[in-house]
Design a protein around this motif. Structure first.
Motif, PDB file in Angstrom:
ATOM      1  N   GLU A 130      -0.163 -20.995 -15.278  1.00  0.00           N
ATOM      2  CA  GLU A 130      -0.799 -20.402 -16.455  1.00  0.00           C
ATOM      3  C   GLU A 130       0.251 -19.689 -17.306  1.00  0.00           C
ATOM      4  OE1 GLU A 130      -3.838 -20.687 -17.396  1.00  0.00           O
ATOM      5  OE2 GLU A 130      -4.983 -21.299 -15.611  1.00  0.00           O
ATOM      6  N   LEU A 131       0.185 -19.892 -18.627  1.00  0.00           N
ATOM      7  CA  LEU A 131       1.203 -19.333 -19.507  1.00  0.00           C
ATOM      8  C   LEU A 131       1.183 -17.811 -19.532  1.00  0.00           C
ATOM      9  CD1 LEU A 131       1.147 -21.817 -22.515  1.00  0.00           C
ATOM     10  CD2 LEU A 131       2.854 -21.611 -20.700  1.00  0.00           C
ATOM     11  N   ASP A 132       0.039 -17.204 -19.278  1.00  0.00           N
ATOM     12  CA  ASP A 132      -0.007 -15.733 -19.272  1.00  0.00           C
ATOM     13  C   ASP A 132       0.872 -15.161 -18.171  1.00  0.00           C
ATOM     14  OD1 ASP A 132      -1.619 -15.541 -21.474  1.00  0.00           O
ATOM     15  OD2 ASP A 132      -3.483 -15.284 -20.347  1.00  0.00           O
ATOM     16  N   GLU A 133       1.072 -15.916 -17.088  1.00  0.00           N
ATOM     17  CA  GLU A 133       1.987 -15.458 -16.035  1.00  0.00           C
ATOM     18  C   GLU A 133       3.411 -15.401 -16.571  1.00  0.00           C
ATOM     19  OE1 GLU A 133       1.651 -17.887 -12.585  1.00  0.00           O
ATOM     20  OE2 GLU A 133      -0.530 -17.667 -12.432  1.00  0.00           O
ATOM     21  N   MET A 134       3.819 -16.403 -17.320  1.00  0.00           N
ATOM     22  CA  MET A 134       5.157 -16.404 -17.915  1.00  0.00           C
ATOM     23  C   MET A 134       5.300 -15.270 -18.919  1.00  0.00           C
ATOM     24  SD  MET A 134       7.032 -19.346 -20.242  1.00  0.00           S
ATOM     25  CE  MET A 134       5.889 -19.080 -21.616  1.00  0.00           C
ATOM     26  N   ARG A 135       4.277 -15.068 -19.733  1.00  0.00           N
ATOM     27  CA  ARG A 135       4.337 -14.042 -20.777  1.00  0.00           C
ATOM     28  C   ARG A 135       4.415 -12.636 -20.210  1.00  0.00           C
ATOM     29  NH1 ARG A 135      -0.417 -17.476 -23.577  1.00  0.00           N
ATOM     30  NH2 ARG A 135       0.898 -18.977 -24.719  1.00  0.00           N
ATOM     31  N   ALA A 136       3.997 -12.472 -18.951  1.00  0.00           N
ATOM     32  CA  ALA A 136       4.056 -11.159 -18.313  1.00  0.00           C
ATOM     33  C   ALA A 136       5.402 -10.884 -17.651  1.00  0.00           C
ATOM     34  CB  ALA A 136       2.939 -11.044 -17.270  1.00  0.00           C
ATOM     35  N   LEU A 137       6.299 -11.875 -17.616  1.00  0.00           N
ATOM     36  CA  LEU A 137       7.595 -11.694 -16.961  1.00  0.00           C
ATOM     37  C   LEU A 137       8.492 -10.759 -17.778  1.00  0.00           C
ATOM     38  CD1 LEU A 137       8.308 -15.368 -15.833  1.00  0.00           C
ATOM     39  CD2 LEU A 137       7.821 -13.422 -14.336  1.00  0.00           C
ATOM     40  N   PRO A 138       9.320  -9.972 -17.118  1.00  0.00           N
ATOM     41  CA  PRO A 138      10.238  -9.093 -17.852  1.00  0.00           C
ATOM     42  C   PRO A 138      11.232  -9.907 -18.672  1.00  0.00           C
ATOM     43  CG  PRO A 138      10.785  -9.121 -15.501  1.00  0.00           C
ATOM     44  CD  PRO A 138       9.471  -9.829 -15.654  1.00  0.00           C
ATOM     45  N   GLY A 139      11.509  -9.430 -19.876  1.00  0.00           N
ATOM     46  CA  GLY A 139      12.450 -10.105 -20.768  1.00  0.00           C
ATOM     47  C   GLY A 139      11.785 -11.060 -21.737  1.00  0.00           C
ATOM     48  N   TYR A 140      10.553 -11.474 -21.439  1.00  0.00           N
ATOM     49  CA  TYR A 140       9.850 -12.411 -22.318  1.00  0.00           C
ATOM     50  C   TYR A 140       9.660 -11.805 -23.705  1.00  0.00           C
ATOM     51  CZ  TYR A 140       5.927 -14.904 -24.418  1.00  0.00           C
ATOM     52  OH  TYR A 140       5.104 -15.559 -25.297  1.00  0.00           O
ATOM     53  N   ALA A 141       9.198 -10.555 -23.761  1.00  0.00           N
ATOM     54  CA  ALA A 141       8.931  -9.915 -25.061  1.00  0.00           C
ATOM     55  C   ALA A 141      10.209  -9.804 -25.883  1.00  0.00           C
ATOM     56  CB  ALA A 141       8.301  -8.543 -24.849  1.00  0.00           C
ATOM     57  N   ALA A 142      11.341  -9.536 -25.224  1.00  0.00           N
ATOM     58  CA  ALA A 142      12.612  -9.421 -25.949  1.00  0.00           C
ATOM     59  C   ALA A 142      12.993 -10.746 -26.586  1.00  0.00           C
ATOM     60  CB  ALA A 142      13.715  -8.951 -24.998  1.00  0.00           C
ATOM     61  N   LEU A 143      12.753 -11.838 -25.877  1.00  0.00           N
ATOM     62  CA  LEU A 143      13.049 -13.157 -26.436  1.00  0.00           C
ATOM     63  C   LEU A 143      12.134 -13.455 -27.619  1.00  0.00           C
ATOM     64  CD1 LEU A 143      14.383 -15.904 -26.523  1.00  0.00           C
ATOM     65  CD2 LEU A 143      12.885 -16.644 -24.655  1.00  0.00           C
ATOM     66  N   ARG A 144      10.861 -13.174 -27.483  1.00  0.00           N
ATOM     67  CA  ARG A 144       9.939 -13.426 -28.595  1.00  0.00           C
ATOM     68  C   ARG A 144      10.305 -12.578 -29.809  1.00  0.00           C
ATOM     69  NH1 ARG A 144       5.562 -17.078 -28.129  1.00  0.00           N
ATOM     70  NH2 ARG A 144       5.584 -16.580 -30.353  1.00  0.00           N
ATOM     71  N   ASP A 145      10.692 -11.333 -29.585  1.00  0.00           N
ATOM     72  CA  ASP A 145      11.091 -10.456 -30.698  1.00  0.00           C
ATOM     73  C   ASP A 145      12.333 -11.008 -31.394  1.00  0.00           C
ATOM     74  OD1 ASP A 145       8.979  -8.790 -30.170  1.00  0.00           O
ATOM     75  OD2 ASP A 145      10.179  -7.280 -29.104  1.00  0.00           O
ATOM     76  N   ALA A 146      13.306 -11.462 -30.606  1.00  0.00           N
ATOM     77  CA  ALA A 146      14.529 -12.018 -31.199  1.00  0.00           C
ATOM     78  C   ALA A 146      14.213 -13.259 -32.031  1.00  0.00           C
ATOM     79  CB  ALA A 146      15.541 -12.358 -30.104  1.00  0.00           C
ATOM     80  N   CYS A 147      13.324 -14.094 -31.529  1.00  0.00           N
ATOM     81  CA  CYS A 147      12.955 -15.308 -32.275  1.00  0.00           C
ATOM     82  C   CYS A 147      12.247 -14.949 -33.577  1.00  0.00           C
ATOM     83  CB  CYS A 147      12.071 -16.201 -31.412  1.00  0.00           C
ATOM     84  SG  CYS A 147      12.952 -16.983 -30.037  1.00  0.00           S
ATOM     85  N   ALA A 148      11.374 -13.958 -33.539  1.00  0.00           N
ATOM     86  CA  ALA A 148      10.677 -13.537 -34.754  1.00  0.00           C
ATOM     87  C   ALA A 148      11.666 -12.968 -35.771  1.00  0.00           C
ATOM     88  CB  ALA A 148       9.608 -12.501 -34.409  1.00  0.00           C
ATOM     89  N   THR A 149      12.620 -12.195 -35.308  1.00  0.00           N
ATOM     90  CA  THR A 149      13.613 -11.579 -36.200  1.00  0.00           C
ATOM     91  C   THR A 149      14.463 -12.632 -36.891  1.00  0.00           C
ATOM     92  OG1 THR A 149      13.703  -9.567 -34.874  1.00  0.00           O
ATOM     93  CG2 THR A 149      15.606 -10.028 -36.286  1.00  0.00           C
ATOM     94  N   HIS A 150      14.796 -13.699 -36.186  1.00  0.00           N
ATOM     95  CA  HIS A 150      15.720 -14.714 -36.709  1.00  0.00           C
ATOM     96  C   HIS A 150      15.011 -15.997 -37.161  1.00  0.00           C
ATOM     97  CE1 HIS A 150      19.318 -12.403 -35.592  1.00  0.00           C
ATOM     98  NE2 HIS A 150      18.648 -12.042 -34.511  1.00  0.00           N
ATOM     99  N   ASN A 151      13.704 -15.916 -37.342  1.00  0.00           N
ATOM    100  CA  ASN A 151      12.920 -17.043 -37.862  1.00  0.00           C
ATOM    101  C   ASN A 151      13.059 -18.299 -37.004  1.00  0.00           C
ATOM    102  OD1 ASN A 151      11.935 -15.616 -40.197  1.00  0.00           O
ATOM    103  ND2 ASN A 151      13.985 -15.858 -41.095  1.00  0.00           N
TER     104      ASN A 151
END
Length: 315
Positions: free
Chosen positions: A259-280
């Motif tokens: 389930e993808l929610d398991e991946m989204r709960a892993l540490p570091g996931y939010a940092a990667l998503r934030d970096a992707c949003a910042t750099h389009n």
């Protein structure tokens, strides 16, 4: 010109993206004991099959890709009518016969399409290019995303072909498995002795997780980290730094064996998503293909992107 895109079902992309861009799937059949499932990139079916079979007996599964004849028939019955030029992008040929099967099928396709197109009222030439992604899972996803983007932008096939072949040599797929015993047993089933019982036992006892890299057709470990969550965090944070340094396409692909929610709960996931949003950077997330899960086990995580040459863990 009508340009078609084809991938095999090991390519980890969301189903809605595949459907929105009319990407054709070369399915792979997975057989476990007497049960068989055709992998068409259906997330719900994959998760149901995972719960029913893979966790217990997946290491003994047989994966059966489309044959030369099946690929030929798909093209001659449908694709040579629907399109004028088709890019078929496959999992790395070092891990699967799909590329070689598609290459062999291409000769029969190019020799036999004329009468079929003429019967459909089209006397123009048909062209086909089979491209080895040199990667797997989320790493394989980078090429079809870029191909769809270029096609939608109106690029002609020659430019698309050059770009895809360039990217194939510069795409990275990083994978962290959860269960080294599963990896070892699966490798033995396929005749690959590269993961020894001792190393699997030692890694499991010490909770050491390898970071495996797919790059230019080669797959091997680039790091060993204690604990799955710590390894996932280092991988996500490393990918975030690569995003900040600049990628070769505005794309990061992620897949997870569950389930993808398991991946989204892993540490570091939010940092990667934030970096992707910042750099389009557009992020594509999908449940790992059924084919992928029977090969690397439940709960594995993969990150794919195209970038300049680099070493894991360094900016």
């Amino acid at each position: 010109m009508r340009i078609g895109l084809v991938v095999d079902s090991a390519c980890d992309l969301p189903k809605d993206f595949i459907e929105r861009h009319n990407i054709e799937i070369l399915p792979i059949t997975v057989r476990i004991d007497d049960a068989a499932q055709v992998d068409y990139r259906d997330q719900a079916a994959t998760l149901a099959y995972l719960d029913a079979h893979i966790a217990e007996r997946g290491a003994n599964a047989e994966t059966v890709p489309f044959t030369v004849e099946q690929i030929r028939d798909l093209f001659l019955q449908k694709l040579v009518i629907d399109y004028d030029y088709v890019f078929c992008m496959t999992i790395t040929r070092t891990r699967s016969p799909i590329f070689d099967n598609a290459q062999k099928a291409s000769f029969a396709i190019l020799n036999g399409y004329r009468a079929i197109r003429a019967a459909a009222g089209n006397n123009t030439p048909f062209a086909l290019r089979v491209i080895d992604s040199q990667n797997l899972f989320s790493g394989q996803a980078i090429l079809p995303v870029e191909a769809a983007r270029l096609r939608d932008a109106g690029e002609e096939p020659g430019r698309i072909r050059t770009r895809l072949e360039e990217l194939a040599s510069n795409t990275y797929g990083y994978l962290i498995p959860r269960d080294l015993y599963y990896i070892r047993n699966r490798a033995r089933t396929k005749g690959d002795r590269s993961v020894s019982l001792f190393s699997a036992a030692l890694g499991t006892a010490l909770d050491i997780k390898p970071v495996l890299r797919g790059y230019r057709g080669d797959t091997g470990p680039v790091a060993k980290i204690k604990g799955f969550e710590a390894a996932a965090q280092q991988l996500f944070e490393f990918a975030a730094r690569r995003v900040a340094d600049g990628l070769l396409t505005p794309t990061v692909a992620l897949c997870y064996g569950g389930e993808l929610d398991e991946m989204r709960a892993l540490p570091g996931y939010a940092a990667l998503r934030d970096a992707c949003a910042t750099h389009n950077i557009e992020v594509f997330e999908s449940v790992m293909s059924l084919t992928g899960m029977v090969n690397v086990g439940k709960g594995a995580v993969v990150v794919g992107f195209a970038a300049e040459p680099h070493e894991f863990g360094k900016s």
